[in-house]
Scaffold this active site. Sequence first.
Site, short mmCIF file in Angstrom:
data_model
loop_
_atom_site.label_atom_id
_atom_site.label_comp_id
_atom_site.label_asym_id
_atom_site.label_seq_id
_atom_site.Cartn_x
_atom_site.Cartn_y
_atom_site.Cartn_z
CG HIS A 1 0.24 6.10 -0.63
ND1 HIS A 1 -0.77 6.67 -1.35
CD2 HIS A 1 -0.36 5.44 0.41
CE1 HIS A 1 -1.93 6.38 -0.79
NE2 HIS A 1 -1.71 5.63 0.28
CG HIS B 1 -1.79 1.16 1.38
ND1 HIS B 1 -3.11 1.15 1.01
CD2 HIS B 1 -1.55 2.43 1.85
CE1 HIS B 1 -3.66 2.33 1.25
NE2 HIS B 1 -2.73 3.12 1.76
CD GLU B 2 1.62 3.78 3.58
OE1 GLU B 2 2.08 4.84 3.09
OE2 GLU B 2 0.49 3.69 4.07
#
Length: 494
Positions: free
Chosen positions: A150, A146-147
């Site tokens: 980003h 997920h990160e």
Amino acid sequence: MIPIPVVVCVVGGWCVVYLTDTLLKSSSRVKIGYESWLSSNGLALSPFHIRWQTGLFNWLFAKCARLNPHFLFLWFSTGMVFGVVFMFGSVVLLTRTLLQTLAQMISESPEGSNEQVLQVVVPGVNLPVSQLAYFFIAILISGVIHEFGHGVAALREQVRLNGFGMFVFVIYPGAFVDLFTTHLQLISPIQQLRIFCAGVWHNFMLCVVALSFLLLLPLILFPLYTTGAGALVTEVVEGSAASGPRGLFVGDLVTQLEDCHVHGVEDWHSCIGKLSQSAQTGYCVHSSSLQLSPATGRVYRRLDGTMECCSNGSLTDVCFSYSNNLESKLYACLPARKTMESSRTCRLNADCQTDFTPSLCVVPSLENLTRLIRVRHPPQPHMLFLGYPPHLQMAVSLTNFIPRFGFLHFDLPVAIERFFKYLVSLSGALAVVNAVPCFALDGQWILSSFLEATLSSLVIEKNNRELLGFFILLGGSTLLAANVALGLWMITAR
């Protein structure tokens, strides 16, 4: 309720960590050195929270952000569209889940709880302790992916990445990226959307990859394991109706439940469901076996209306009902295993008229919802299960994978399958929760950028757009909090 030992261990462990940190910081001799060590290693401690941040992986994010610019533009633009649509979809999903939970509370019945897409997970309550490793590793991988989304999206949009880190909150691990806020504020709302939606998008794609791996697992393990020949028993709950000398054992291969063939775990569950819903199966028995039994004349009616004719207290005899075409209903107390072991299944007497020996169809006379089920697991004798079919389902764990060679163990495919199932469910849950327009989650920034990109020409005043966003966030936060609170209550207080 949450097990007391779990609470004691978690709270006690955090108290030791926090007290140690407080003592070291209050000591004049070690305070400066201790705080310097924490700072140099990127560590930060607070109650029930440990955080670690580093810039060691910035080169990896930068390298990935420079790969094929055209592909990355299409990748993150697709993720932006998905993230916006998923933001609205998550609200619908949480609303549906909340209504299902309320319906269960009103009915005071656990039925249908397994049909919910989202459920609160509490280790030691509805998550077996033996599966904690799968849970924590899967949730950590989901957070890192997920990160990672980003971070790569931010660098591609010329936003500086200060560092990457991980944390533990209470018992749950997670990850984060530290972005330069000033750069984020200078780029356009569309660019911001690509960054904010990248986490949800990457979690969704991780779900797709993990699910594809699960579907291809029989093909991947084909040289070592075969499938389709039955369901292999991996665990039997001790003391259950499926255990015992005549029960199932680890390593047994189940091939049939009554006349329902079992080629895998899916068939096992399907057959149990069919047997639960349909009437009790009958068995063809020679007429000579139905002569007057010791139970004759002592037939009596149970409280539920069914008939009982075995009054000798035997655990191996069962009362069977049948019709001899002269009398509509007769009863005989017969030994269950001898009667069922080599008999054909039937529904009517006509189903038994296939040879020259006169046979009748006898049906066990049982209480409502109770079934007598013959489980085939060759070469062992049949297991006879008497009880509520879902109890058999809960008492036995099975796998589709059967080792081709004696030195192989069935634990490997079971572990792989279980891990990827956790990865699918937890990565999907992380995507849904982060997409919700809620304070402090990705949904807050997705909503803010979306409103700026779509309403700046319709709602001129920025304060009005921010006020609209605030009320939407308030509603989304309330919806998420209600789901979590009621979900916790359902699994701990009931």
